[in-house]
Motif scaffolding. Structure first.
Motif, PDB file in Angstrom:
ATOM      1  N   GLY A  33       0.799  -1.206   0.000  1.00 22.29           N
ATOM      2  CA  GLY A  33       0.000   0.000   0.000  1.00 22.29           C
ATOM      3  C   GLY A  33       0.835   1.260   0.000  1.00 22.29           C
ATOM      4  O   GLY A  33       2.062   1.222  -0.016  1.00 22.29           O
ATOM      5  N   VAL A  34       0.148   2.384   0.028  1.00 22.57           N
ATOM      6  CA  VAL A  34       0.776   3.700   0.120  1.00 22.57           C
ATOM      7  C   VAL A  34       1.038   3.970   1.596  1.00 22.57           C
ATOM      8  O   VAL A  34       0.133   3.821   2.423  1.00 22.57           O
ATOM      9  CB  VAL A  34      -0.151   4.784  -0.471  1.00 22.57           C
ATOM     10  CG1 VAL A  34       0.458   6.163  -0.300  1.00 22.57           C
ATOM     11  CG2 VAL A  34      -0.438   4.490  -1.940  1.00 22.57           C
ATOM     12  N   PRO A  35       2.266   4.347   1.976  1.00 24.15           N
ATOM     13  CA  PRO A  35       2.538   4.608   3.386  1.00 24.15           C
ATOM     14  C   PRO A  35       1.595   5.662   3.969  1.00 24.15           C
ATOM     15  O   PRO A  35       1.294   6.669   3.325  1.00 24.15           O
ATOM     16  CB  PRO A  35       3.982   5.121   3.386  1.00 24.15           C
ATOM     17  CG  PRO A  35       4.588   4.515   2.151  1.00 24.15           C
ATOM     18  CD  PRO A  35       3.464   4.494   1.151  1.00 24.15           C
ATOM     19  N   VAL A  36       1.114   5.395   5.172  1.00 21.42           N
ATOM     20  CA  VAL A  36       0.225   6.312   5.881  1.00 21.42           C
ATOM     21  C   VAL A  36       0.989   7.590   6.208  1.00 21.42           C
ATOM     22  O   VAL A  36       2.127   7.552   6.656  1.00 21.42           O
ATOM     23  CB  VAL A  36      -0.295   5.655   7.186  1.00 21.42           C
ATOM     24  CG1 VAL A  36      -1.067   6.639   8.034  1.00 21.42           C
ATOM     25  CG2 VAL A  36      -1.152   4.452   6.864  1.00 21.42           C
ATOM     26  N   VAL A  37       0.349   8.722   5.958  1.00 24.02           N
ATOM     27  CA  VAL A  37       0.947  10.019   6.285  1.00 24.02           C
ATOM     28  C   VAL A  37      -0.014  10.749   7.209  1.00 24.02           C
ATOM     29  O   VAL A  37      -1.199  10.857   6.886  1.00 24.02           O
ATOM     30  CB  VAL A  37       1.218  10.847   5.005  1.00 24.02           C
ATOM     31  CG1 VAL A  37       1.769  12.208   5.358  1.00 24.02           C
ATOM     32  CG2 VAL A  37       2.193  10.099   4.095  1.00 24.02           C
ATOM     33  N   PRO A  38       0.374  11.239   8.382  1.00 22.12           N
ATOM     34  CA  PRO A  38       1.750  11.152   8.865  1.00 22.12           C
ATOM     35  C   PRO A  38       2.076   9.726   9.292  1.00 22.12           C
ATOM     36  O   PRO A  38       1.201   9.001   9.749  1.00 22.12           O
ATOM     37  CB  PRO A  38       1.782  12.105  10.058  1.00 22.12           C
ATOM     38  CG  PRO A  38       0.385  12.142  10.553  1.00 22.12           C
ATOM     39  CD  PRO A  38      -0.496  11.926   9.351  1.00 22.12           C
ATOM     40  N   PRO A  39       3.332   9.331   9.111  1.00 22.40           N
ATOM     41  CA  PRO A  39       3.711   7.959   9.436  1.00 22.40           C
ATOM     42  C   PRO A  39       3.717   7.727  10.944  1.00 22.40           C
ATOM     43  O   PRO A  39       3.813   8.665  11.725  1.00 22.40           O
ATOM     44  CB  PRO A  39       5.132   7.845   8.872  1.00 22.40           C
ATOM     45  CG  PRO A  39       5.659   9.241   8.902  1.00 22.40           C
ATOM     46  CD  PRO A  39       4.470  10.125   8.654  1.00 22.40           C
ATOM     47  N   SER A  40       3.604   6.470  11.323  1.00 21.50           N
ATOM     48  CA  SER A  40       3.769   6.132  12.732  1.00 21.50           C
ATOM     49  C   SER A  40       5.254   6.180  13.054  1.00 21.50           C
ATOM     50  O   SER A  40       6.095   6.285  12.164  1.00 21.50           O
ATOM     51  CB  SER A  40       3.177   4.760  13.013  1.00 21.50           C
ATOM     52  OG  SER A  40       3.806   3.793  12.215  1.00 21.50           O
ATOM     53  N   THR A  41       5.590   6.102  14.305  1.00 21.06           N
ATOM     54  CA  THR A  41       6.977   6.173  14.729  1.00 21.06           C
ATOM     55  C   THR A  41       7.814   5.126  14.018  1.00 21.06           C
ATOM     56  O   THR A  41       7.496   3.951  14.039  1.00 21.06           O
ATOM     57  CB  THR A  41       7.074   5.955  16.259  1.00 21.06           C
ATOM     58  OG1 THR A  41       6.251   6.911  16.903  1.00 21.06           O
ATOM     59  CG2 THR A  41       8.500   6.081  16.735  1.00 21.06           C
ATOM     60  N   GLY A  42       8.849   5.566  13.340  1.00 17.88           N
ATOM     61  CA  GLY A  42       9.776   4.663  12.692  1.00 17.88           C
ATOM     62  C   GLY A  42       9.385   4.191  11.312  1.00 17.88           C
ATOM     63  O   GLY A  42      10.137   3.473  10.677  1.00 17.88           O
ATOM     64  N   GLY A  59       0.077   5.670  13.668  1.00 15.52           N
ATOM     65  CA  GLY A  59       0.424   5.424  15.060  1.00 15.52           C
ATOM     66  C   GLY A  59       0.868   4.009  15.369  1.00 15.52           C
ATOM     67  O   GLY A  59       1.212   3.707  16.503  1.00 15.52           O
ATOM     68  N   ASN A  60       0.876   3.116  14.364  1.00 14.67           N
ATOM     69  CA  ASN A  60       1.261   1.733  14.646  1.00 14.67           C
ATOM     70  C   ASN A  60       1.814   1.097  13.380  1.00 14.67           C
ATOM     71  O   ASN A  60       1.114   0.975  12.389  1.00 14.67           O
ATOM     72  CB  ASN A  60       0.046   0.936  15.141  1.00 14.67           C
ATOM     73  CG  ASN A  60       0.417  -0.466  15.571  1.00 14.67           C
ATOM     74  OD1 ASN A  60       1.578  -0.785  15.774  1.00 14.67           O
ATOM     75  ND2 ASN A  60      -0.574  -1.314  15.694  1.00 14.67           N
ATOM     76  N   SER A  61       3.073   0.666  13.420  1.00 14.37           N
ATOM     77  CA  SER A  61       3.659   0.002  12.259  1.00 14.37           C
ATOM     78  C   SER A  61       4.501  -1.198  12.665  1.00 14.37           C
ATOM     79  O   SER A  61       5.214  -1.752  11.850  1.00 14.37           O
ATOM     80  CB  SER A  61       4.526   0.985  11.462  1.00 14.37           C
ATOM     81  OG  SER A  61       5.603   1.429  12.262  1.00 14.37           O
ATOM     82  N   ASP A  62       4.389  -1.598  13.921  1.00 12.25           N
ATOM     83  CA  ASP A  62       5.263  -2.674  14.373  1.00 12.25           C
ATOM     84  C   ASP A  62       4.609  -4.050  14.247  1.00 12.25           C
ATOM     85  O   ASP A  62       3.420  -4.185  14.014  1.00 12.25           O
ATOM     86  CB  ASP A  62       5.753  -2.432  15.798  1.00 12.25           C
ATOM     87  CG  ASP A  62       4.635  -2.421  16.825  1.00 12.25           C
ATOM     88  OD1 ASP A  62       3.466  -2.221  16.449  1.00 12.25           O
ATOM     89  OD2 ASP A  62       4.931  -2.609  18.013  1.00 12.25           O
ATOM     90  N   VAL A  63       5.432  -5.069  14.395  1.00  9.32           N
ATOM     91  CA  VAL A  63       5.014  -6.461  14.326  1.00  9.32           C
ATOM     92  C   VAL A  63       4.922  -6.978  15.754  1.00  9.32           C
ATOM     93  O   VAL A  63       5.871  -6.840  16.529  1.00  9.32           O
ATOM     94  CB  VAL A  63       6.042  -7.284  13.505  1.00  9.32           C
ATOM     95  CG1 VAL A  63       5.692  -8.750  13.507  1.00  9.32           C
ATOM     96  CG2 VAL A  63       6.146  -6.736  12.089  1.00  9.32           C
TER      97      VAL A  63
END
Length: 148
Positions: free
Chosen positions: A32-41, A61-65
């Motif tokens: 997908g298209v990265p969420v803007v504003p991006p989550s941390t990191g 706000g959430n991009s971790d595994v």
């Protein structure tokens, strides 16, 4: 002599990548298209400017595994030419969350349709390439130990 790509993918359409999750509670790979504003990191744009890329948990706000692993596997590629290269861009951030600096990002290759795998590179858990930012990598297939 410049290498000629036999497979190139900017992820604007589905060219056959597969996602496999194990014990995962959140954070699977998605295109997908990265969420803007991006989550941390997380990245705010893809690596080549075409629009889409693969991301884990592409949510504000959430991009971790969490709770397991997620694996992204490419379609089969013909690398029988001894001058074949694998080239990609990756973004890895391992400096936040509840357990910073404890995870790794592993890239593997197989020369037998996935029956066995060899590690091409491991990023993390520490080091300079675990703080985000697009990193381009290129490997000559015949130079990868364990690949015929």
């Amino acid at each position: 002599l410049e290498p000629t790509p036999v497979f190139a993918d900017n992820f604007q359409s589905n060219l056959g990548w597969a996602v496999t999750n194990s014990g995962l509670t959140d954070g699977a790979w998605t295109r997908g298209v990265p969420v803007v504003p991006p989550s941390t990191g997380a990245p705010s744009t893809d690596a080549d400017g075409s629009g889409q890329c693969y991301l884990t948990d592409n949510a504000a706000g959430n991009s971790d595994v969490d709770g397991g692993s997620t694996t992204l596997t490419s379609p089969v590629m013909d690398a029988t030419d001894p001058n074949s290269f694998i080239e990609y861009a990756r973004w890895y951030h391992n400096r936040g969350g509840s357990n910073p600096g404890t995870d790794t990002f592993v890239v593997q290759a197989s020369d037998n349709n996935g029956s066995t795998w060899v590690t091409v590179e491991t990023v993390g858990p520490g080091g300079p390439e675990n703080a985000g930012g697009w990193v381009r990598r290129s490997f000559r297939v015949d130079d990868i130990p364990g690949i015929a």
